[in-house]
Design a protein around this motif. Sequence first.
Motif, PDB file in Angstrom:
ATOM      1  N   ASP A 143       0.979  -1.175  -0.056  1.00 46.73           N
ATOM      2  CA  ASP A 143      -0.167   0.078  -0.031  1.00 46.73           C
ATOM      3  C   ASP A 143       0.934   1.160   0.046  1.00 46.73           C
ATOM      4  OD1 ASP A 143      -2.925   1.118   0.379  1.00 46.73           O
ATOM      5  OD2 ASP A 143      -1.599   2.219   1.984  1.00 46.73           O
ATOM      6  N   ASP A 166      -9.011  -5.607   3.899  1.00 45.50           N
ATOM      7  CA  ASP A 166      -8.623  -4.121   3.963  1.00 45.50           C
ATOM      8  C   ASP A 166      -7.924  -3.667   5.094  1.00 45.50           C
ATOM      9  OD1 ASP A 166      -8.782  -2.054   2.018  1.00 45.50           O
ATOM     10  OD2 ASP A 166     -10.533  -0.911   3.014  1.00 45.50           O
ATOM     11  N   GLU A 245      -9.258  -0.638  -2.923  1.00 47.99           N
ATOM     12  CA  GLU A 245      -8.443   0.226  -3.696  1.00 47.99           C
ATOM     13  C   GLU A 245      -6.837   0.080  -3.431  1.00 47.99           C
ATOM     14  OE1 GLU A 245      -7.922   5.008  -3.854  1.00 47.99           O
ATOM     15  OE2 GLU A 245      -9.579   4.136  -2.717  1.00 47.99           O
ATOM     16  N   ARG A 247      -2.876   1.415  -4.585  1.00 50.84           N
ATOM     17  CA  ARG A 247      -2.305   2.749  -4.645  1.00 50.84           C
ATOM     18  C   ARG A 247      -1.409   2.491  -6.003  1.00 50.84           C
ATOM     19  NH1 ARG A 247      -0.422   6.329   0.275  1.00 50.84           N
ATOM     20  NH2 ARG A 247      -1.966   5.913   1.750  1.00 50.84           N
ATOM     21  N   SER A 248      -1.477   3.444  -6.920  1.00 50.79           N
ATOM     22  CA  SER A 248      -0.695   3.099  -8.109  1.00 50.79           C
ATOM     23  C   SER A 248       0.507   3.606  -8.290  1.00 50.79           C
ATOM     24  CB  SER A 248      -1.554   3.589  -9.391  1.00 50.79           C
ATOM     25  OG  SER A 248      -1.613   5.095  -9.240  1.00 50.79           O
TER      26      SER A 248
END
Length: 387
Positions: A143, A166, A245, A247-248
């Motif tokens: 993350d 999560d 979700e 993180r990119s």
Amino acid sequence: MAHIPDKIKTIDGSKETLRLAVRITDLWFVGVADKLEQAEMVMVDSNGDEIHAICKQDQLNTWKIDLKENCTYAMHNFRVIKNDGQYKVCDHTYKLAFTRVTIVRQCELDGFPLKRYKFVEFSNVIDGQFEPGLLVDIIGVVDEVVFHHVSSRSRRVVFKLRDLSDQLLSCIIWDNYCLQFLEYLDEHESESPIIVLLTNARIKEGQGSYPPSVGNSLKASKLAINELVVQIQEFNQRLSKLGIEVRSVLTHRGQGSSQLSGSTQLSSKETYISKSEAKTISEINNICEDDDMDLNASPKALDKLLGNVLAFKIKVQPKYKNSAVLKCSSYLSLINNVLDMLPDAEACSKINVTMLDSNNPAQHESQSISITADHDPLIGLPLTPTK
């Protein structure tokens, strides 16, 4: 008539003339090759029960070439010892040690399971629901990369993993594991998600304001990053289905440090000030009063700090009457953030802060921030003695 092998579950220390049929599911070597080296392994029988075994240097010279991960064996004669070390690979009460009369014969055996991963739930680690000292396996998606440091003396990287519930968990890996992780980030900058599987990981219990974390063991751990293994592929599929979700953009050494020997800055203000209280220097001095402290006995290196304003993250140790600096930052935004945490930061005066450009030490930029006179690092403190 063929002898029926002993079962790992029945090993209780009452006899050492054991006859085992096993598969080696995990194998690693500790020490210096061909000098002070020993082999350690996890063996599993046809029932799926596991036990830790050790082959020390004297016996390793005989059996090293025969010991291979995932192969099956018939083994006889071991010394049975208590499994009571600081860290345990298996939860069996006993472990096995090779002796001079141990016999190892590789053979093809059916019905023996492959490695069984012992994945731990992140929430259980955070809640303290784990057996202290028992090594575990972890899997999660990266993350955030918080920090890394690589030098000739130490190598470590701190990052956060997110699991399928999560939940976030801090992971700290050292030495060659650290280099493997950083090299992967450099070679796959735009890749996402990055899924990490770490075997035989140690759980470090939380201390004070520091939450629990996981990290590699000295040699027993294996690190897999986005490899084509079933566990990683299944995790990735479930990650997509759950819509978690990811993180990119990761803060890795390409962003925080241009050289492998450097250290990244903290990735965010929140990371820097998390689990911390803002206090003035006088308040810290009141916590750690020490009548024998000579404030004039300052190292020469501190002369370079005179006139600068910095944000410090400090661990106060009243018991030993001292404090340790954990982090230091010259970033204006972080300094303002710390000032905002102080209760009397509104009554302030203007001072000029000289910020040092981390990419060009010779270049300085003048900034103006608000700060109270009580927080001025030069007021009320003796200067370094004249040389």
